[in-house]
Design a protein around this motif. Structure first.
Motif, mmCIF file in Angstrom:
data_model
loop_
_atom_site.group_PDB
_atom_site.id
_atom_site.type_symbol
_atom_site.label_atom_id
_atom_site.label_comp_id
_atom_site.label_asym_id
_atom_site.label_seq_id
_atom_site.Cartn_x
_atom_site.Cartn_y
_atom_site.Cartn_z
ATOM 1 N N MET A 152 51.148 53.191 29.376
ATOM 2 C CA MET A 152 50.005 52.388 29.769
ATOM 3 C C MET A 152 50.219 50.903 29.442
ATOM 4 N N LEU A 153 49.787 50.041 30.350
ATOM 5 C CA LEU A 153 49.692 48.601 30.104
ATOM 6 C C LEU A 153 48.236 48.217 30.292
ATOM 7 N N MET A 154 47.595 47.807 29.222
ATOM 8 C CA MET A 154 46.181 47.443 29.263
ATOM 9 C C MET A 154 46.037 45.943 29.483
ATOM 10 N N ILE A 155 45.351 45.565 30.537
ATOM 11 C CA ILE A 155 44.988 44.164 30.756
ATOM 12 C C ILE A 155 43.525 44.028 30.351
ATOM 13 N N ALA A 156 43.293 43.410 29.208
ATOM 14 C CA ALA A 156 41.932 43.214 28.695
ATOM 15 C C ALA A 156 41.527 41.773 28.998
ATOM 16 N N ASN A 157 40.908 41.593 30.131
ATOM 17 C CA ASN A 157 40.578 40.255 30.623
ATOM 18 C C ASN A 157 39.153 39.885 30.225
ATOM 19 N N LYS A 158 38.798 38.640 30.419
ATOM 20 C CA LYS A 158 37.401 38.214 30.279
ATOM 21 C C LYS A 158 37.175 37.012 31.194
ATOM 22 N N TYR A 159 35.916 36.733 31.458
ATOM 23 C CA TYR A 159 35.562 35.581 32.285
ATOM 24 C C TYR A 159 34.135 35.191 31.929
ATOM 25 N N ASN A 160 34.011 34.377 30.887
ATOM 26 C CA ASN A 160 32.689 33.996 30.426
ATOM 27 C C ASN A 160 32.681 32.589 29.835
ATOM 28 N N ILE A 161 31.488 32.089 29.612
ATOM 29 C CA ILE A 161 31.311 30.769 29.017
ATOM 30 C C ILE A 161 31.969 30.746 27.648
ATOM 31 N N GLU A 162 32.724 29.676 27.361
ATOM 32 C CA GLU A 162 33.372 29.535 26.062
ATOM 33 C C GLU A 162 33.037 28.160 25.485
ATOM 34 N N TRP A 163 32.427 28.164 24.303
ATOM 35 C CA TRP A 163 32.039 26.914 23.630
ATOM 36 C C TRP A 163 31.188 26.021 24.539
ATOM 37 N N ASP A 164 30.252 26.680 25.262
ATOM 38 C CA ASP A 164 29.334 25.991 26.183
ATOM 39 C C ASP A 164 30.071 25.293 27.321
ATOM 40 N N LYS A 165 31.248 25.783 27.628
ATOM 41 C CA LYS A 165 32.054 25.233 28.719
ATOM 42 C C LYS A 165 32.396 26.352 29.699
ATOM 43 N N PRO A 166 32.855 25.993 30.908
ATOM 44 C CA PRO A 166 33.290 27.025 31.862
ATOM 45 C C PRO A 166 34.420 27.859 31.278
ATOM 46 N N PRO A 167 34.696 29.034 31.845
ATOM 47 C CA PRO A 167 35.758 29.914 31.335
ATOM 48 C C PRO A 167 37.088 29.191 31.179
ATOM 49 N N ILE A 168 37.751 29.466 30.067
ATOM 50 C CA ILE A 168 39.030 28.826 29.749
ATOM 51 C C ILE A 168 40.143 29.854 29.646
ATOM 52 N N ASN A 169 39.908 30.881 28.851
ATOM 53 C CA ASN A 169 40.935 31.895 28.584
ATOM 54 C C ASN A 169 40.686 33.131 29.433
ATOM 55 N N PHE A 170 41.366 33.201 30.573
ATOM 56 C CA PHE A 170 41.228 34.349 31.467
ATOM 57 C C PHE A 170 42.410 34.380 32.427
ATOM 58 N N LEU A 171 42.621 35.528 33.044
ATOM 59 C CA LEU A 171 43.626 35.666 34.089
ATOM 60 C C LEU A 171 42.912 35.676 35.426
ATOM 61 N N ASP A 172 43.267 34.756 36.310
ATOM 62 C CA ASP A 172 42.636 34.717 37.627
ATOM 63 C C ASP A 172 43.316 35.721 38.559
ATOM 64 N N ILE A 173 42.808 35.829 39.761
ATOM 65 C CA ILE A 173 43.326 36.828 40.695
ATOM 66 C C ILE A 173 44.800 36.621 41.032
ATOM 67 N N PRO A 174 45.281 35.397 41.294
ATOM 68 C CA PRO A 174 46.728 35.230 41.538
ATOM 69 C C PRO A 174 47.581 35.716 40.361
ATOM 70 N N ALA A 175 47.134 35.437 39.123
ATOM 71 C CA ALA A 175 47.897 35.897 37.957
ATOM 72 C C ALA A 175 47.870 37.418 37.864
ATOM 73 N N LEU A 176 46.715 38.005 38.114
ATOM 74 C CA LEU A 176 46.614 39.470 38.101
ATOM 75 C C LEU A 176 47.513 40.081 39.165
ATOM 76 N N ASN A 177 47.544 39.475 40.327
ATOM 77 C CA ASN A 177 48.377 39.984 41.420
ATOM 78 C C ASN A 177 49.851 39.969 41.034
ATOM 79 N N ARG A 178 50.266 38.902 40.369
ATOM 80 C CA ARG A 178 51.671 38.788 39.957
ATOM 81 C C ARG A 178 52.010 39.840 38.902
ATOM 82 N N ILE A 179 51.125 40.044 37.949
ATOM 83 C CA ILE A 179 51.379 41.024 36.891
ATOM 84 C C ILE A 179 51.434 42.434 37.473
ATOM 85 N N VAL A 180 50.439 42.782 38.265
ATOM 86 C CA VAL A 180 50.381 44.137 38.813
ATOM 87 C C VAL A 180 51.572 44.406 39.727
ATOM 88 N N SER A 181 51.887 43.451 40.593
ATOM 89 C CA SER A 181 52.996 43.633 41.540
ATOM 90 C C SER A 181 54.324 43.828 40.818
#
Length: 317
Positions: A152-181
């Protein structure tokens, strides 16, 4: 007396760590004070050793995982744990507690401030492990249910407000596509990004990345934790219980800064943590080399950007 001690300990932190920013010395000061606070319990912890300790916490999930749970488990092993109190759906985290109460429906990050009841209560260049014991989640929750034909390879992603700012630490769809492929032939990839209805929220609003439907349409071989939850609702107590069971069978993780990274660090193996500089205090205190690997003995690979994630994947996975 407490105010005087805090001022004095700030001076101590200043002399001991002159190169650290002035505002960061408050974290060191608070940890010093929380450790000194344990002197009050020497007789109860080491001589009387009766069940007296009530641990009550509803601050940030990350803080609970790193500091509170190992402290509670130490008291359990020491024979001094009386009761634990936390948020909704935390019973499985405190499986060792005979009396656990799920009292809070929401996490309040301010609740972690001035929480001096544990010897480690915030960020620090050093930690006191004398009343801190690894919680054996992997041993407790390993099972024959979530076993696949490939590792198993677990991708534990998130996409939420961080320090009252827009998301910073996350994998976007292009990055996910590259990893999965790249890695789907070697691993059974499991994707996890909990919805707001599945976990107890704090001040970090969860936003929509729209990746779940995209994964279903473009990479149906990826197993979604949402789907596992629907399939096994009758077997698991809640989404946290599911996470513990699935993670316990995994040795390769990709996770994001914060509680997502802390939870993935509880199960040994390797954990690539995406944590951009300029946000959390983990960077300033080098905590990816101290407290995070201590959670289970996992090898922590700190990725400071997405390119680092792919570099670590290529080298280690």
């Amino acid at each position: 007396m407490q105010r005087f001690m805090l001022k004095f300990l700030y001076v101590v932190a200043t002399f001991k760590y002159p190169g650290i920013r002035r505002d960061l010395r408050y974290f060191i000061r608070d940890n010093y004070f929380s450790r000194l606070n344990q002197i009050r319990f020497v007789t109860k912890d080491y001589i009387a050793r009766k069940k007296y300790k009530v641990i009550d916490f509803h601050g940030e999930f990350d803080q609970e995982l790193r500091y509170v749970l190992p402290f509670a488990y130490w008291h359990h092993l020491n024979g001094t744990l009386k009761q634990t109190i936390s948020c909704t759906n935390t019973r499985d985290f405190y499986f060792f507690s005979e009396h656990h109460t799920e009292q809070y429906e929401k996490r309040v990050w301010q609740a972690g401030y001035e929480y001096y009841d544990v010897p480690n209560m915030t960020h620090s260049p050093t930690f006191d492990f004398s009343k801190w014991t690894r919680v054996p989640f992997k041993k407790r929750y390993q099972n024959e249910v979530f076993v696949f034909d490939k590792p198993m390879l677990m991708i534990a992603n998130k996409y939420n407000i961080e320090w009252d700012k827009p998301p910073i630490n996350f994998l976007d769809i292009p990055a996910l596509n590259r990893i999965v492929s790249t890695y789907k032939t070697k691993y059974q990839i499991v994707y996890n990004r909990p919805l707001s209805t599945q976990i107890v929220l704090d001040n970090s609003e969860i936003m929509d990345l729209n990746e779940h439907q995209w994964l279903r349409e473009n990479h149906p071989e990826v197993i979604l934790m949402h789907d596992l939850f629907e399939q096994h609702k009758n077997m698991v107590n809640n989404f946290n219980h599911l996470q513990l069971m699935v993670y316990a069978n995994c040795n390769r993780f990709i996770s994001m800064h914060g509680g997502t990274a802390a939870l993935a660090s509880y199960f040994g193996g390797m954990n690539i943590i995406l944590s951009h500089p300029g946000g959390g205090m983990e960077h300033h205190f080098n905590e990816y080399a101290t407290i995070f690997p201590a959670l289970s003995g996992a090898q922590i690979l700190h990725a400071k950007n997405t390119d680092d994630v792919f570099r670590y994947l290529s080298e280690y996975y």
